[in-house]
Design a protein around this motif. Structure first.
Motif, mmCIF file in Angstrom:
data_model
loop_
_atom_site.group_PDB
_atom_site.id
_atom_site.type_symbol
_atom_site.label_atom_id
_atom_site.label_comp_id
_atom_site.label_asym_id
_atom_site.label_seq_id
_atom_site.Cartn_x
_atom_site.Cartn_y
_atom_site.Cartn_z
ATOM 1 N N LEU A 250 0.837 -1.205 0.000
ATOM 2 C CA LEU A 250 0.000 0.000 0.000
ATOM 3 C C LEU A 250 0.871 1.255 0.000
ATOM 4 N N ALA A 251 1.965 1.220 0.747
ATOM 5 C CA ALA A 251 2.881 2.364 0.776
ATOM 6 C C ALA A 251 3.510 2.601 -0.593
ATOM 7 N N VAL A 252 3.836 1.520 -1.293
ATOM 8 C CA VAL A 252 4.392 1.654 -2.646
ATOM 9 C C VAL A 252 3.366 2.304 -3.565
ATOM 10 N N LEU A 253 2.109 1.879 -3.469
ATOM 11 C CA LEU A 253 1.050 2.483 -4.279
ATOM 12 C C LEU A 253 0.946 3.974 -3.990
ATOM 13 N N ALA A 254 0.949 4.345 -2.718
ATOM 14 C CA ALA A 254 0.839 5.759 -2.347
ATOM 15 C C ALA A 254 2.033 6.569 -2.863
ATOM 16 N N GLU A 255 3.218 5.957 -2.902
ATOM 17 C CA GLU A 255 4.413 6.629 -3.439
ATOM 18 C C GLU A 255 4.308 6.833 -4.947
ATOM 19 N N ARG A 256 3.820 5.816 -5.624
ATOM 20 C CA ARG A 256 3.782 5.856 -7.092
ATOM 21 C C ARG A 256 2.582 6.599 -7.658
ATOM 22 N N ALA A 257 1.535 6.728 -6.863
ATOM 23 C CA ALA A 257 0.330 7.442 -7.304
ATOM 24 C C ALA A 257 -0.056 8.437 -6.217
ATOM 25 N N PRO A 258 0.801 9.437 -5.970
ATOM 26 C CA PRO A 258 0.541 10.360 -4.871
ATOM 27 C C PRO A 258 -0.731 11.177 -5.093
ATOM 28 N N GLY A 259 -1.414 11.406 -4.034
ATOM 29 C CA GLY A 259 -2.654 12.180 -4.090
ATOM 30 C C GLY A 259 -3.580 11.740 -2.981
ATOM 31 N N ARG A 260 -4.787 12.303 -2.986
ATOM 32 C CA ARG A 260 -5.746 11.969 -1.931
ATOM 33 C C ARG A 260 -7.167 11.848 -2.469
ATOM 34 N N SER A 261 -7.302 11.488 -3.742
ATOM 35 C CA SER A 261 -8.655 11.429 -4.301
ATOM 36 C C SER A 261 -9.285 10.040 -4.233
ATOM 37 N N VAL A 262 -8.489 9.006 -3.972
ATOM 38 C CA VAL A 262 -9.006 7.636 -3.886
ATOM 39 C C VAL A 262 -8.510 7.011 -2.589
ATOM 40 N N GLU A 263 -9.407 6.347 -1.886
ATOM 41 C CA GLU A 263 -9.001 5.604 -0.699
ATOM 42 C C GLU A 263 -9.000 4.118 -1.053
ATOM 43 N N ALA B 192 -5.095 0.935 4.915
ATOM 44 C CA ALA B 192 -5.748 1.768 3.901
ATOM 45 C C ALA B 192 -4.822 2.941 3.600
ATOM 46 N N VAL B 193 -4.871 3.414 2.365
ATOM 47 C CA VAL B 193 -4.117 4.604 1.977
ATOM 48 C C VAL B 193 -4.974 5.467 1.079
ATOM 49 N N GLN B 194 -4.641 6.730 1.039
ATOM 50 C CA GLN B 194 -5.230 7.626 0.057
ATOM 51 C C GLN B 194 -4.170 7.874 -0.996
ATOM 52 N N CYS B 195 -4.600 7.883 -2.260
ATOM 53 C CA CYS B 195 -3.666 8.017 -3.360
ATOM 54 C C CYS B 195 -4.382 8.588 -4.580
ATOM 55 N N VAL B 196 -3.700 8.697 -5.665
ATOM 56 C CA VAL B 196 -4.170 9.152 -6.967
ATOM 57 C C VAL B 196 -4.433 10.666 -6.960
ATOM 58 N N PRO B 197 -3.807 11.359 -7.894
ATOM 59 C CA PRO B 197 -4.017 12.807 -7.983
ATOM 60 C C PRO B 197 -5.476 13.147 -8.292
ATOM 61 N N GLY B 198 -5.898 14.298 -7.838
ATOM 62 C CA GLY B 198 -7.258 14.770 -8.099
ATOM 63 C C GLY B 198 -7.780 15.525 -6.908
#
Length: 117
Positions: free
Chosen positions: A37-50, A58-64
């Motif tokens: 999950l941490a790798v995903l958050a690093e590679r797709a930084p953002g807080r538009s998807v949980e 759980a992480v928040q990621c993806v730009p938007g």
């Protein structure tokens, strides 16, 4: 699997246990899920998807647009085995969604461009 995080001992131990038909040890499974999950958050930084993988993390990621209160509008949820299989490329996104192994809501809840890690 180029990231050193993905090659972590916990991820390797969980994949080996699953391949051998064993249930991975809970603390090791938790570490593997959280590492990926941490790798995903690093590679797709953002807080538009949980992205939720109960009960481990759980992480928040993806730009938007950033979500700040209440239930996020874009949620992806799955079990730990599904998450590991998606993260390392043993399972495809479309297949996991079609089979109901991943539950998605919201217009940004498609992680196919970010997986496998």
């Amino acid at each position: 699997m180029s990231s050193p995080h993905i090659k972590s001992a916990a991820v390797a131990a969980v994949l080996t246990a699953l391949d051998e038909g064993r249930t991975p040890e809970r603390p090791v499974f938790r570490e593997a899920v959280r590492t990926l999950l941490a790798v995903l958050a690093e590679r797709a930084p953002g807080r538009s998807v949980e992205v939720r993988v109960p009960p481990y993390g759980a992480v928040q990621c993806v730009p938007g647009p950033r979500h700040t209160r209440g239930t996020p509008p874009n949620v992806v949820e799955m079990d730990p085995v599904t998450w590991l299989e998606l993260a390392v490329g043993r399972l495809g996104w479309a297949e996991a969604v079609t089979e109901g192994r991943v539950r998605v809501s919201g217009i940004r809840a498609d992680l196919s461009e970010h997986l496998p890690l």
